[in-house]
Structures are given as structure tokens and as C-alpha cells.
Scaffold this motif. Sequence first.
Motif, PDB file in Angstrom:
ATOM      1  N   MET A   1       0.845  -1.211   0.000  1.00  9.50           N
ATOM      2  CA  MET A   1       0.000   0.000   0.000  1.00  9.50           C
ATOM      3  C   MET A   1       0.870   1.247   0.000  1.00  9.50           C
ATOM      4  SD  MET A   1      -3.010  -1.109   2.638  1.00  9.50           S
ATOM      5  CE  MET A   1      -3.625   0.498   3.073  1.00  9.50           C
TER       6      MET A   1
ATOM      7  N   ILE B   1      -0.624   5.897  -3.023  1.00 10.72           N
ATOM      8  CA  ILE B   1      -1.987   6.476  -3.022  1.00 10.72           C
ATOM      9  C   ILE B   1      -2.295   6.898  -1.584  1.00 10.72           C
ATOM     10  CG2 ILE B   1      -4.441   6.065  -3.551  1.00 10.72           C
ATOM     11  CD1 ILE B   1      -3.497   3.804  -5.432  1.00 10.72           C
TER      12      ILE B   1
ATOM     13  N   HIS C   1      -3.816   7.980   2.072  1.00 15.06           N
ATOM     14  CA  HIS C   1      -4.735   7.309   2.988  1.00 15.06           C
ATOM     15  C   HIS C   1      -6.167   7.812   2.817  1.00 15.06           C
ATOM     16  CE1 HIS C   1      -6.631   6.520   6.916  1.00 15.06           C
ATOM     17  NE2 HIS C   1      -5.946   5.394   6.819  1.00 15.06           N
TER      18      HIS C   1
ATOM     19  N   GLU D   1      -7.614   9.076   0.141  1.00 20.61           N
ATOM     20  CA  GLU D   1      -8.258   8.552  -1.071  1.00 20.61           C
ATOM     21  C   GLU D   1      -8.649   7.091  -0.884  1.00 20.61           C
ATOM     22  OE1 GLU D   1      -7.927   8.458  -5.886  1.00 20.61           O
ATOM     23  OE2 GLU D   1      -6.154   9.058  -4.759  1.00 20.61           O
ATOM     24  N   LEU D   2      -7.753   6.316  -0.257  1.00 26.83           N
ATOM     25  CA  LEU D   2      -8.068   4.896  -0.026  1.00 26.83           C
ATOM     26  C   LEU D   2      -9.293   4.763   0.882  1.00 26.83           C
ATOM     27  CD1 LEU D   2      -4.494   3.352   0.449  1.00 26.83           C
ATOM     28  CD2 LEU D   2      -5.992   3.126  -1.530  1.00 26.83           C
ATOM     29  N   SER D   3      -9.385   5.632   1.897  1.00 25.67           N
ATOM     30  CA  SER D   3     -10.533   5.561   2.820  1.00 25.67           C
ATOM     31  C   SER D   3     -11.821   5.874   2.073  1.00 25.67           C
ATOM     32  CB  SER D   3     -10.402   6.567   3.959  1.00 25.67           C
ATOM     33  OG  SER D   3      -9.263   6.282   4.690  1.00 25.67           O
TER      34      SER D   3
ATOM     35  N   ALA E   1     -12.833   2.816   0.136  1.00 25.56           N
ATOM     36  CA  ALA E   1     -12.767   1.516   0.833  1.00 25.56           C
ATOM     37  C   ALA E   1     -14.061   0.708   0.743  1.00 25.56           C
ATOM     38  CB  ALA E   1     -12.399   1.736   2.292  1.00 25.56           C
TER      39      ALA E   1
ATOM     40  N   MET F   1      -7.551  -2.498   6.410  1.00 28.06           N
ATOM     41  CA  MET F   1      -6.848  -1.263   6.808  1.00 28.06           C
ATOM     42  C   MET F   1      -6.721  -1.174   8.332  1.00 28.06           C
ATOM     43  SD  MET F   1      -8.297   1.637   4.253  1.00 28.06           S
ATOM     44  CE  MET F   1      -7.459   3.086   4.822  1.00 28.06           C
TER      45      MET F   1
END
Length: 257
Positions: A173, A178, A180, A182-184, A187, A195
Amino acid sequence: MRSLQIGIVGGTRGMGLWMARLLAGEGHRVHAWGKASASQMERLIPGCQVIFVSVPLGVTREVIQRVGPLVGPEAGLMDLSSLKAEPLKEMLSCSSSDVVGLHPLFGPRVRSLKGKGVVVCRGRGTKWFSWVRGLLQSQGARLVEMDPQEHDRAMAVVQVLTHLNTMSMGLVMKSRGIGHEELSRLATPVFRKKMAMVRKVFHENPDLYCSIVALSPYSAEILEDYSRVLAALSPLVGARDSEGLKNLLTRITLQSP
Ligand SMILES: NC(=O)c1ccc[n+]([C@@H]2O[C@H](COP(=O)([O-])OP(=O)(O)OC[C@H]3O[C@@H](n4cnc5c(N)ncnc54)[C@H](OP(=O)(O)O)[C@@H]3O)[C@@H](O)[C@H]2O)c1
């Protein structure tokens, strides 16, 4: 049973503190020691009926070597380590007391023992083995009696493989760059759970997870299996062969016990 004098080496934090609270709640007189209490510990251990060792895995062996000879022959010496074979061997050779190995299958935030698993390994003697079993059972714990080597072998799948997988995931990751946030935002429910695991291993208690992975006697075998599986997946993914991937999963599932 009457109120006992109990010492906990590593009782100032984490699982040791959790055990100290449990025992104090049962009416026992509990002494909880950390790194700074060496002289007090050495003075009080000979008068204790039960001693627990709950220190980080990397120092468990040396702490048992220091503590074991101070424990009286009529007392019980126990540990809460996530690995069982080496601490038990060390407790048996460094003391003449009863010896029991315990591994709580949960963390120190747990409030009630109801339904929670605790692995119990017989070391030497029956008196303190029965006492600790009775204590844990009276709180509703689910006890799993096991041989220490068998425990370490099986826990390499339960813990080493899980944490290795989480470490690999977190490192990949990071390498993707990328953020955090944007990933959240993107998700899925499964990714959110993963995560949370990554956060736990990387930020909440990296010492514990890294030492489980680095110090388990079965880590090298797990790592070999893990690398072999990645090597088998790689050409199928490279060839965009989803049928081949599916066949591989089916083969592995069929081979599992
Ligand atoms: N945390 C978990 O989820 C969990 C679950 C099951 C089993 N365990 C096992 O429980 C044991 C303790 O882990 P933990 O996560 O509770 O650790 P922890 O939160 O880091 O606490 C470690 C304790 O050990 C003491 N300590 C450290 N080095 C010492 C030394 N050289 N001499 C004497 N005391 C020392 C610390 O005292 P200071 O306060 O002075 O630093 C502290 O009280 C490990 O064997 C682990 O495998 C942990």
C-alpha cells in the motif's frame, strides 16, 4: 482458595497489567513489576505463591533466567507469552517450582473472559496447573490444552501468516503512493477491515507483531510456503489467466485437510 501473594514480571502494562487486574479482582495481593523494579522484584519473588512472566518476547528468555531461580519450590511459575516452547523449556530448567505456560488468544483490552480462548500448556506439577485452570474457567474462558511445540506450529498459521500478510499488504500500500484519504474514500467493507489490521500492526503494537513474526520457530517455513504460493500465482496473473488462477485455488482447497 485463600488470598495469594502473586508477582507479575511485566505487570505494569499490556497483558501483565490485564492479568494483575483480574487477580486483584479475585482478592489476591498482586505485585506488578516493570523494568525499573528489579531490586523490589528480587526481594519479593521468594515470598510469592505464584509468579507470572509477561514481558516482550525478545527478552522473555533472559527474564525467566533471572526470575526462575528466585521462585520457591512450592510455588507456581507461569508465562503469558505468544510462543510457548522456548519459555516453557526455560522455566523448567531455571526453576524447581510448578510450571505452566499460558497464551491468552486476545489482547489486553478485553474486559470479560467469557468465551475467550486461552491455551494452557502443562509444564511441571499439578497443584498450580489446577489452580490456574480453575481461575480461568470460573471467569468463563475457553481453555485449549496443548503441547507447546504443537501450539507454536499451529500459531504460526494463526499469527505469523496473518501478520506477515498484513505487513506485506501495508508495505505494498505504501509503495503504491496512493494517499490514505483517497483509499478511505474508496474503501469496501473488506478493505476497511484490512486497513484496520494494517493500522494495528504498523502503529498500535509493532513490537509485538514484529517479534511474533521474527521469533516463531516456524516463521521460515511459513515464509517459504508464502513465497512458493506467490511464485505460483505470478505467471498466471502475468498471463491474465483467470481460469488457471481458479484452478489453482480449487487445487489448494482440495488439498487442505
Ligand atoms: N498484547 C497482546 O495482544 C498479547 C496477547 C497475548 C499474549 N501476549 C504476550 O504477552 C507478553 C507481553 O506482551 P505485551 O504486549 O503485554 O507487552 P507490553 O505491553 O510491551 O508490556 C511489557 C511489560 O514488560 C515489562 N518489561 C519489558 N522489558 C522488561 C525487562 N527486561 N524486565 C522486566 N520487565 C520488563 C514492561 O515494563 P515497563 O513498563 O517498565 O516497560 C511491561 O510491564 C508477550 O510475551 C506477548 O507475546 C501479548
